[in-house]
Each structure stands twice: as structure tokens, then as C-alpha cells.
Design an enzyme around this catalytic site. Structure first.
Site, short mmCIF file in Angstrom:
data_model
loop_
_atom_site.label_atom_id
_atom_site.label_comp_id
_atom_site.label_asym_id
_atom_site.label_seq_id
_atom_site.Cartn_x
_atom_site.Cartn_y
_atom_site.Cartn_z
N TYR A 141 -59.27 83.74 -7.99
CA TYR A 141 -58.12 83.78 -6.84
C TYR A 141 -57.90 82.33 -6.45
CZ TYR A 141 -57.88 88.68 -5.69
OH TYR A 141 -57.85 90.16 -5.82
N LYS A 192 -69.13 90.17 -16.72
CA LYS A 192 -68.57 90.37 -17.88
C LYS A 192 -69.21 89.29 -18.91
CE LYS A 192 -65.98 92.45 -20.98
NZ LYS A 192 -66.12 93.77 -21.44
N ASP A 224 -66.59 96.75 -17.41
CA ASP A 224 -65.86 97.88 -17.82
C ASP A 224 -66.97 98.78 -17.70
OD1 ASP A 224 -67.59 96.70 -19.56
OD2 ASP A 224 -66.49 96.99 -21.51
N ASP A 248 -62.28 93.35 -6.13
CA ASP A 248 -61.14 93.75 -5.78
C ASP A 248 -60.83 95.15 -6.34
OD1 ASP A 248 -58.68 93.64 -4.32
OD2 ASP A 248 -57.70 92.97 -6.30
N ASP A 252 -61.22 98.99 -4.78
CA ASP A 252 -60.11 100.29 -4.77
C ASP A 252 -60.75 101.64 -5.43
OD1 ASP A 252 -58.57 98.40 -3.31
OD2 ASP A 252 -56.92 99.18 -4.70
C1 IPM Z 1 -57.74 93.32 -0.88
C2 IPM Z 1 -56.21 93.02 -1.36
C3 IPM Z 1 -55.89 91.59 -1.32
C4 IPM Z 1 -56.83 90.93 -2.26
C5 IPM Z 1 -54.83 91.14 -1.55
C6 IPM Z 1 -53.71 91.77 -0.49
C7 IPM Z 1 -54.29 89.61 -1.69
O1 IPM Z 1 -56.11 93.77 -2.19
O2 IPM Z 1 -58.28 92.65 0.22
O3 IPM Z 1 -58.42 93.66 -1.50
O4 IPM Z 1 -56.82 91.01 -3.75
O5 IPM Z 1 -58.07 90.45 -2.18
MG MG Z 2 -57.60 94.78 -3.04
#
Ligand code: IPM
Ligand code: MG
Length: 360
Positions: A141, A192, A224, A248, A252
């Protein structure tokens, strides 16, 4: 002396969910005599509209001064064509990095009332309680060099860099071990290392830190495989520690085990435990302005804030209990709705949590 909380609603559904979280925070403030003073400012697209940049210096200064920051979400199609360096997301990345918020805690807990809302079988997810510890201020990042260049043949080439220093790995590994120690005493480090140099160092340093935590069972997993295991048998995990990008993605994924990303709060902490709190989900521009977004992740972020930044355990517990009660009452926003429940909007959900909290 009063404690200052900086409120940054952001974009899309951000202002809607934040309004509900602020209501809940205000009731907790009163009920538990927390002596909080709330200050509001803009970030992301809202800041681009007002200041031309996604995080103004004055906002950053306010964030530094505040005792904690509560953030909604940033971004939306309106700002999608803006050049990369001043996109709304840059504001979020900047505040994380400028405040040194390297330790991102993302719990994925399945509320028993929502077992039906998960796309996975109830027996696979019931009782799920995972904590993802994501490194938040390093890795791909922020790595340099990055950019786009034009090759001699006229073709464009873009590149990013994934660097991790020993000290960056060590401090996030410690957070992982500390958290595991407070919970089920199991830490899985995800990397990884079969491909990436940064991951090889990651694994080496995590092993080193492990020597100080003989009471925590450490395992390693390639990312993975971790993605696969998270849907195959998620309950094998207690705490996962991983880098910025893997965290990240996996957070999710983990969120969907719990029924909806609309339920997941997060804390981002600096080395002294000062924190910024935000829902794990984004600004959901597709449903913004409709009053249907789920405010619970932001409300639960308030609870994390009370717990981690202010050690207000009773107030934090009460908010979580209030959330559980409204779920018991059958109230559901669209994202967690299942048949037989009572579908409500953002405000009604916030009001119900407020009422439950008052009555506790
Ligand atoms: C998160 C989001 C952010 C990230 C984005 C909005 C930059 O996806 O907080 O997980 O990738 O960290
Ligand atoms: Mg995110």
C-alpha cells in the site's frame, strides 16, 4: 478533563451510518458519564469537494489532537476519475500512516441470531469468533517505488513494491501474539513465503517473536490456502496476523462468514494504543442516500473505541448487548435480512439500539 473524539463521516453511506453511531455514542456518553466532546470534520470525497484534497492539514491536526477518531467510509463514483494521488482513498491511507496506526484489528464474530444470514452452512459458521490482525501502514500500500512508465516500445508498464522491515514485522507480530494471549492462544501467521521475499522475512521474524510467547500456539499458512480454509473450516482460526494487502482481502472474506460485512467493526491502533475506529465496509455508493445501510458495524466500532482507547468496559459491553438485543427482536437491515424478520432502515436500526441501551 473531557476527551475529544473526532468524527469523520466521509462519503456515500458514511454520513448515514455515522449519524446512528453518534446517537449511540451520545447516549453512552450521558449514561456512563464519559465526558466526551465530539468534533466533526471531513475526509475523502467530502474533503476533496471542500478543500481540493482528501485529507486537509487542519483535519490531520485535529486527528492528532483528538483522543480517538471515529470514521465512516470514503470514496464514490463522483471522484473515480480523479488522479490517483488525491483520490478519496488516499485520505484514508494518509490518516492511517500519519497517525502511525499500524495495528488493525478486524474481528469476525457470528451473532447466533444471524446464522441464517451467512451464505455458509450454519454448522460451518455457528460460534465463529476470529480476529484478523492486519498490518496497516506498510507493505504494498505504501511501498516505493511505484508508478507507471512508458517503455521504449511505447507500451506502458505499471509497478508497485512490497517492502517490510524487520521492525514493522516485529511490532505487528507482537500485536498478534498479545491478542492471541487474551483469547484462544492460537495465532496463525498468513504469508506467501513460498514466493515472496518480504514474506520469507515475515515468517522468520514471526518465529523470532514467538520465542517470547511460549503459551501461544503459532502456525503459518500461505495466503491462498488461508483463503480456502476460511470458507472450508473457519472455526480452526483464533487470531490471524498478516500483511496489509492479504489482511484487506481476507477480512472482506471473513466478514461474509458472519452474514454481512455490514456487521464488522475495526480498530486501528498506534504503538501507544491510540486509535481510529471504522466499519470494515466501504462507502457503498449504490445504496447511499436511501436510508437502508446497516449502521451496526459503525455502532460496534464505537464499542471497540470505548474498550480499546478508553478502557470503558461496561459501556462497551452495554453497546454490544444492545446490538444483540435488537437482533433478538428480529430487526434486520436488508443486508442481514432473512425470512420472518422485521426489515428496517438505517435510522430505525439506530433508534432501536439507542432504546435498548437506555433500558439496560
Ligand atoms: C479497507 C478498505 C481500504 C483498504 C480502502 C478503502 C483504501 O478496503 O479498509 O479495507 O484497502 O484498506
Ligand atoms: Mg478492504
Amino acid at each position: 478533563m473531557s476527551k475529544q473524539i473526532l468524527i469523520l463521516p466521509g462519503d456515500g453511506i458514511g454520513p448515514e451510518i455515522m449519524a446512528e453511531a453518534v446517537k449511540v455514542l451520545s447516549v453512552a456518553n450521558e449514561k456512563y458519564a464519559l465526558n466526551f466532546e465530539l468534533v466533526e470534520d471531513v475526509i475523502g470525497g467530502a474533503a476533496i469537494d471542500k478543500h481540493g484534497v482528501p485529507l486537509a492539514d487542519e483535519t490531520l491536526a485535529r486527528a492528532r489532537k483528538a483522543d480517538a477518531v471515529l470514521l465512516g467510509a470514503v470514496g464514490g463514483p463522483k471522484w473515480d476519475k480523479i488522479e490517483r494521488d488525491i483520490r478519496p482513498e488516499r485520505g484514508l491511507l494518509k490518516i492511517r500512516s500519519q497517525l502511525g496506526l499500524f495495528g488493525n484489528l478486524r474481528p469476525a464474530i457470528l451473532y447466533p441470531q444471524l446464522a441464517e444470514a451467512s451464505t455458509l452452512k450454519p454448522e460451518v459458521v455457528s460460534g465463529l469468533d476470529i480476529l484478523i490482525v492486519r498490518e496497516l501502514t506498510g507493505g504494498i500500500y505504501f511501498g516505493q517505488p511505484r508508478g507507471t512508465e512508458t517503455l521504449e516500445n511505447g507500451e506502458r508498464k505499471a509497478f508497485d513494491t512490497l517492502p517490510y522491515s524487520e521492525s514493522e514485522i516485529r511490532r505487528i507480530a507482537k500485536v498478534g501474539f498479545d491478542m492471541a494471549r487474551l483469547r484462544g492462544k492460537k495465532l496463525c501467521s498468513v504469508d506467501k513465503a513460498n514466493v515472496l521475499a518480504s514474506s520469507q522475512l515475515w515468517r522468520e521474524i514471526v518465529e523470532e517473536v514467538a520465542k517470547d510467547y511460549p503459551d501461544v500456539a503459532l502456525s503459518h499458512m500461505y495466503v491462498d490456502n488461508a483463503a480456502m480454509q476460511l470458507v472450508r473450516a473457519p472455526k480452526q482460526f483464533d487470531v490471524i496476523v498478516t500483511d496489509n494487502m492479504f489482511g484487506d482481502i481476507l477480512s472482506d472474506q471473513a466478514s461474509m462468514l458472519t452474514g454481512s460485512i455490514g456487521m464488522l467493526p475495526s480498530a486501528s491502533l498506534d504503538i501507544d494504543g491510540k486509535g481510529m475506529y471504522e466499519p470494515c465496509h466501504g462507502s457503498a455508493p449504490d445504496i447511499a442516500g436511501q436510508g437502508i445501510a446497516n449502521p451496526l458495524a459503525t455502532i460496534l466500532s464505537v464499542s471497540m473505541m470505548l474498550r480499546y482507547s478508553f478502557s470503558q468496559t461496561a459501556a462497551a459491553d452495554a453497546i454490544e448487548q444492545a446490538v444483540s438485543q435488537v437482533l433478538d427482536q428480529g430487526l434486520r437491515t436488508g443486508d442481514i435480512y432473512s425470512e420472518g424478520c422485521n426489515k428496517v432502515g438505517t435510522q430505525a436500526m439506530g433508534d432501536a439500539v439507542v432504546a435498548a441501551l437506555r433500558n439496560l
